[in-house]
Design an enzyme around this catalytic site. Sequence first.
Site, PDB file in Angstrom:
ATOM      1  N   LYS A   1     -26.052 -65.913 100.397  1.00 12.79           N
ATOM      2  CA  LYS A   1     -25.128 -65.996 101.522  1.00 12.79           C
ATOM      3  C   LYS A   1     -24.196 -67.162 101.189  1.00 12.79           C
ATOM      4  O   LYS A   1     -24.620 -68.328 101.195  1.00 12.79           O
ATOM      5  CB  LYS A   1     -25.919 -66.238 102.807  1.00 12.79           C
TER       6      LYS A   1
ATOM      7  N   GLY B   1     -29.988 -77.314 103.948  1.00 16.18           N
ATOM      8  CA  GLY B   1     -29.043 -77.541 105.035  1.00 16.18           C
ATOM      9  C   GLY B   1     -29.671 -78.341 106.154  1.00 16.18           C
ATOM     10  O   GLY B   1     -30.598 -79.124 105.927  1.00 16.18           O
ATOM     11  N   SER B   2     -29.181 -78.091 107.360  1.00 15.10           N
ATOM     12  CA  SER B   2     -29.600 -78.927 108.484  1.00 15.10           C
ATOM     13  C   SER B   2     -30.943 -78.478 109.046  1.00 15.10           C
ATOM     14  O   SER B   2     -31.350 -77.322 108.909  1.00 15.10           O
ATOM     15  CB  SER B   2     -28.552 -78.855 109.600  1.00 15.10           C
TER      16      SER B   2
ATOM     17  N   GLY C   1     -31.935 -74.652 109.644  1.00 15.84           N
ATOM     18  CA  GLY C   1     -33.119 -74.339 108.839  1.00 15.84           C
ATOM     19  C   GLY C   1     -34.280 -73.900 109.709  1.00 15.84           C
ATOM     20  O   GLY C   1     -34.958 -72.900 109.419  1.00 15.84           O
TER      21      GLY C   1
ATOM     22  N   GLU D   1     -34.960 -77.025 102.575  1.00 15.31           N
ATOM     23  CA  GLU D   1     -34.859 -78.466 102.295  1.00 15.31           C
ATOM     24  C   GLU D   1     -33.897 -79.002 103.339  1.00 15.31           C
ATOM     25  O   GLU D   1     -32.724 -78.648 103.355  1.00 15.31           O
ATOM     26  CB  GLU D   1     -34.368 -78.652 100.866  1.00 15.31           C
TER      27      GLU D   1
ATOM     28  N   CYS E   1     -28.619 -85.469 100.142  1.00 12.96           N
ATOM     29  CA  CYS E   1     -29.922 -85.315 100.808  1.00 12.96           C
ATOM     30  C   CYS E   1     -30.728 -86.600 100.674  1.00 12.96           C
ATOM     31  O   CYS E   1     -31.562 -86.900 101.531  1.00 12.96           O
ATOM     32  CB  CYS E   1     -30.765 -84.221 100.171  1.00 12.96           C
TER      33      CYS E   1
ATOM     34  N   GLU F   1     -32.111 -88.426 110.806  1.00 11.97           N
ATOM     35  CA  GLU F   1     -31.087 -88.495 109.779  1.00 11.97           C
ATOM     36  C   GLU F   1     -29.694 -88.441 110.407  1.00 11.97           C
ATOM     37  O   GLU F   1     -29.426 -87.624 111.289  1.00 11.97           O
ATOM     38  CB  GLU F   1     -31.237 -87.314 108.812  1.00 11.97           C
TER      39      GLU F   1
END
Lengths: 521, 521
Positions: free
Chosen positions: A188, A245-246, A250, A269, A306, A397
């Site tokens: 995607k 991603g976020s 996620g 992740e 990250c 984060e």
Amino acid sequence: MTDAVKSRISGQHFINGTWTGDANAFNSFDPLSNSQLDWSFASASPSDIDSAANAARAAFIQYRATSPIQRAEFLEAIANELQTDIEAITTAANRESGLPMARVQGETGRTCNQLRLFASTLREPLDAKFVDLANPERAPLPKADTRLSVLPIGPVAVFGASNFPLAFSTAGGDTASALAAGCPVIVKGHPAHPATSELVTRAIEKAIIACDMPAGVFSLVQGTAPQVSTDLVKHSAIKAVGFTGSLKVGRLLADLCAARPEPIPFFGELGSTNPQFLLSNILSDNAEQLANTQVQSMMMGHGQFCTSPGVAIAVKGPALNRYIATMAESIAMLPAASMLTPGIAATYQAQVDALLKNSAVELIAQGQSADANHLTRPTAVRVSADDYLITPELQQEIFGPCAVIVECDDSAQMLNIAAELEGQLTATIHGQDAELAQNQPLIEAVAFNVGRIIFNQMPTGVEVCHSMNHGGPYPASTDCRTTSVGSQAMKRFERPICYQNMPESLLPNELKSSSAKLIHF
Amino acid sequence: MTDAVKSRISGQHFINGTWTGDANAFNSFDPLSNSQLDWSFASASPSDIDSAANAARAAFIQYRATSPIQRAEFLEAIANELQTDIEAITTAANRESGLPMARVQGETGRTCNQLRLFASTLREPLDAKFVDLANPERAPLPKADTRLSVLPIGPVAVFGASNFPLAFSTAGGDTASALAAGCPVIVKGHPAHPATSELVTRAIEKAIIACDMPAGVFSLVQGTAPQVSTDLVKHSAIKAVGFTGSLKVGRLLADLCAARPEPIPFFGELGSTNPQFLLSNILSDNAEQLANTQVQSMMMGHGQFCTSPGVAIAVKGPALNRYIATMAESIAMLPAASMLTPGIAATYQAQVDALLKNSAVELIAQGQSADANHLTRPTAVRVSADDYLITPELQQEIFGPCAVIVECDDSAQMLNIAAELEGQLTATIHGQDAELAQNQPLIEAVAFNVGRIIFNQMPTGVEVCHSMNHGGPYPASTDCRTTSVGSQAMKRFERPICYQNMPESLLPNELKSSSAKLIHF
């Protein structure tokens, strides 16, 4: 060069070997100028997703029968095609991400190296295979010959990251590791870099043809609507998902995967604050250098790594005050800068605003003020460990160039923070040898909350190698038993199979008695 | 002996080293006589679950610091204590399960062997550890020293199986593999054998004391209410779940694990029909022998094995008719028998009734009629491949002594069934060497739908060894990337960690440069 890129881009999906779709759904965006590019793209319909998934299912039959050497050649061909087209690819990535040309060039090199690492691992497997030999004489029951190997899990959906438009995207680590394992891939495309995704896909297309791989082994679907993603992970042909991603997106996709009639693994992740623990002696001797290193690391990609170090933890006192003073001086000189996407910039701004409104938080410094709305300022704040421990928002984060300095009363409180940490990708302990030896409980507590524990180095710059682990306890990743970087990442897309009493001539090559990598029991 | 057992049983939970709870919530049941035993047990309250989980969390700090040798000694001590008390344990298991004494004695031996296999794997690890050495000279960036090892994942909740009251229960494979990995365990005792669970726990208690392990390293909670189970898997201290049981309960608990604020892995082994593919030549030469082997295997434990062969698939014709005739003759002589629990008996009876009412199904034979309601009859039916393929209910596992014979028009249809199979723990292909070589597409299709592919042997009797895989694509198990039997089962409860630039003196032993098991890159 930008025009040359435009002439190469159809804006379409690549499904089962064919470019398809009306390129009129959304445009590429230039984050530096904060304006749309005139590169337009299609958005995948449910039937596009269905076509790509069914093609992957069909291709799996042929692709899973390829030898490791054939898959190695395929991955190497992709790397070669990426390097052949590097000028166009890096031009597109630079325009779409705003990341400097040197950075996207380096990232393309890393992407090729990742593909080649998996290829080399396929050529020379690291793992021995276990064989329990038959023993027909055993009492009370004879023992059968059993041999353990792995099979690819099936078609994999990959969601690339905005912050690594090459190394964690279309031909990035998830794609490379899934293809290495023998799994077809449907990417995607990330809407922050659709032209980059298309050009990378065109390189993969050439490799598919050159290596005579089945057409459905790789598809790219583009789009901005959430339904493109949700349709893809819910499709019965998809057997695993790789995501970077976020936490918010996620977790949403992970929940969909778990709720399917046939649940599938979701390897997400999701990020990390990557805490830096500063022990007393090293801080006392090197406060200024440590502060500069911290700022340098948190400014990599304007804080959009990250592994960006978003938290530093130390015992309060003169040394920490020197550290903070140096950091303040250094940050105050930094310019405001664009971020990868308007959405990321807005989220960063909102999180920093909330941080500064928190009465427990004291501003250390911000970078120079922005002359345009889309530019964001590096920021550092200080907070007491007491407040940090009781305020979950402070522990989250903030994706961007922001650091929270946590001031502890003593080393016991630092240990308490280490023990209470949420799951992290990494954490670093900065210390001189003697004080590291004295702080083993701290080291042990940190280790159990991270995927990678680092000593006296910054976390940015993830080495792509056999011994890397990029993952960690939730919410750093959704499956802490796996890594998304390094050769072990391909294990996510394999599953064990035991062959019992199989005639020698029919055994897979890696299990034949002549194989050099068997361990007999 | 039964009275001696009774005098040993408190009916309580074992939580953090203490026996606790009012033993008045439910009683053991004797499936042979279909009546309650006068052994009564407590049911865990939410605060019992909380106590056990918090004790496990606290114990984890100490237990994760034990050396592999210390954990090996602990597992061996448990095995020794089980053998010391084998008379009482097997008496209880025999009364509570109705399984013959010889069977539960053998199963106790297997349970001890499992514990010792994990101990030996801890003493002599199979896996090499990867080390990427530092290279400060590398351009453009120096390379750090990175080393990859594993850490235990945290406290594990274990749900034992009714059909293996020892080997898959309190001190069974899940418990042994989690303890081996360094994880504390909380067992939710199976209500079909609570006295057995208590006696096994008393053996573990002795080992905990003898080996000076933390009290919370193992707890047993009893109960029949679903809330005991759901409270346990939802507790924040629990980091993984091992489960053996039905698809219905397994999926319910898996969904709860996925929906937690912090999702955790759920390792559920949910069963299988274990199809037997009978190729033409072997069927023609050995129809009678194959039929007898099938009946013998499906009658192990009155059909209540995870690997019971519930389906046989062959091309129709005279050879298959001979096979069916032999099977009919053999089954017709078999007595009705009790099952493990009234619930299992009722479910089996309902499933067989539904099967016989299906107009696509023709009865081959049933065992002798029952003279009591709780006894069930072995059953075999035949169905065309066409009907089998379009009728999902026919493809579902019937837990008990039942076999569905699927008659194919030709080998192409047999291949079609292989390709369309739901995930299975095992499947067997029966064939002579030459026809096996001619049927590689069938073998390949079967392999991709099973965890263990077997040739010319029955699936019952799972070898506990290094090369075993007991698991398979959903719904055989909830995580096909893992096994619940064999030494590799402990990997379910480990996760990777990378140590970067760690001083040599602080490295874990298995990563020190002096370790013999390092692979350097």
